[in-house]
Scaffold this active site. Structure first.
Site, short mmCIF file in Angstrom:
data_model
loop_
_atom_site.label_atom_id
_atom_site.label_comp_id
_atom_site.label_asym_id
_atom_site.label_seq_id
_atom_site.Cartn_x
_atom_site.Cartn_y
_atom_site.Cartn_z
CB CYS A 86 -0.92 0.00 1.22
SG CYS A 86 -1.95 1.47 1.32
CG ASN A 161 -0.28 -3.31 -5.29
OD1 ASN A 161 0.39 -2.70 -6.11
ND2 ASN A 161 -0.99 -2.67 -4.39
CD GLU A 218 -6.99 1.11 -2.42
OE1 GLU A 218 -6.25 0.18 -1.99
OE2 GLU A 218 -7.05 2.23 -1.89
CB CYS A 227 -5.10 3.77 -4.59
SG CYS A 227 -4.16 2.24 -4.82
N GLY A 228 -2.00 4.93 -3.37
CA GLY A 228 -0.64 5.31 -3.73
C GLY A 228 -0.07 4.52 -4.88
#
Length: 289
Positions: A86, A161, A218, A227-228
């Site tokens: 994250c 991710n 997400e 969302c980084g």
């Protein structure tokens, strides 16, 4: 037996987290516990949970511990499911470590994650994290979302991710999306993916900086204000579409604020760095049945 858990609420551009310190890995936090803590009506509320645990106290941290890294960011989605990384969470994690005295940011801070060791430094926007190597590919995927009349092609991006980035033609399309319903990916990735919807600014590049706006759904959470890793994925996708003359620096506007993305050469290939603020809101205790 009920257990009382000390927590801190924090956020990075509105992407909010329940931070729980568990240095020695002694807490028993089930998926249900995490989901309750993150519930906005029956718990504290958050897009996810950051457990602060020593690398030596969690099996996934063994490799980082052997490399001399002390702290591991055990990140869980709001539904209790495990996630690899994250981006906004790393900044909140670093802010918590620095403010509590667990670590110093006088020099770069390395933390363990399920997507490898990440390095953070202070920056003009607050904190900058090196997300490491990245990849985009042109595998075919179609994305259906409520508010779009037809399916749109998506761009795969891997930031440790999974992400799928979708280009939209206007701010009206971006604002007209209904992300209370999960977008449908065809074919569906086995592990799911975060889905980013982006619109270039006009002009796309100003003073050598690329500029885009973004919304994100997400996996395991739903729509979030930011969302980084999704911000980085969106910038990388637009850069890929724009071609070899595209800039290395990007400014990304999300509903929760503004974040910076830049690409830098590294010994093992190009790395993508994400910068933005991190805020700790309040602390307290909660008793779990």
């Amino acid at each position: 037996m009920p257990q009382t858990v000390a927590f801190t609420k924090g956020h990075g551009t509105g992407n909010d987290f329940v931070v729980v310190a568990d240095p020695d890995g002694s807490l028993e936090l089930t998926d249900d516990h995490v989901a309750i803590l993150c519930d906005r009506r029956f718990g504290i509320g958050g897009d996810g949970l950051l457990r602060v645990v020593r690398c030596s106290a969690i099996p996934e941290g063994a490799e980082a511990a052997a490399d001399g890294v002390e702290w591991f960011m055990d990140y869980r989605n709001a539904d209790g499911s495990i996630a690899e990384m994250c981006g906004n969470g790393t900044r909140v994690f670093a802010k918590y470590l620095a403010d509590t005295g667990f670590a110093s940011l006088e020099k770069p801070l390395r933390i363990g994650t399920r997507a490898g060791v990440k390095t953070l430094t202070r920056s003009a926007l607050g904190f900058e994290v090196d997300l490491g190597r990245w990849a985009v590919d042109d595998a075919d995927v179609l994305v259906r979302a409520r508010g779009l009349s037809v399916s749109r092609p998506g761009q795969h991006a891997d930031l440790g991710n999974p992400h799928v980035v979708v280009a939209l033609s206007s701010l009206d399309e971006l604002e007209g999306l209904d992300l209370t319903v999960a977008p449908i990916l065809d074919p569906a990735p086995a592990a799911g993916a975060n889905v980013e919807f982006v619109v270039p600014e006009e002009p796309l590049v100003h003073d050598g900086v690329g500029r885009i706006r973004m919304r994100v759904f997400e996996r395991g959470v739903g729509e979030t204000l930011s969302c980084g890793t999704g911000v980085a994925a969106a910038a990388l996708a637009v850069r890929h579409w724009a071609g070899p003359a595209a800039p290395e620096h990007w400014a990304v506007e999300v509903p929760g604020g503004h974040l910076g993305v830049r690409l830098v050469p590294h010994a093992d290939g190009s790395h993508v760095l994400l910068s933005g603020p991190a805020t700790l809101v309040y602390s307290g205790e909660i008793t779990l049945a």
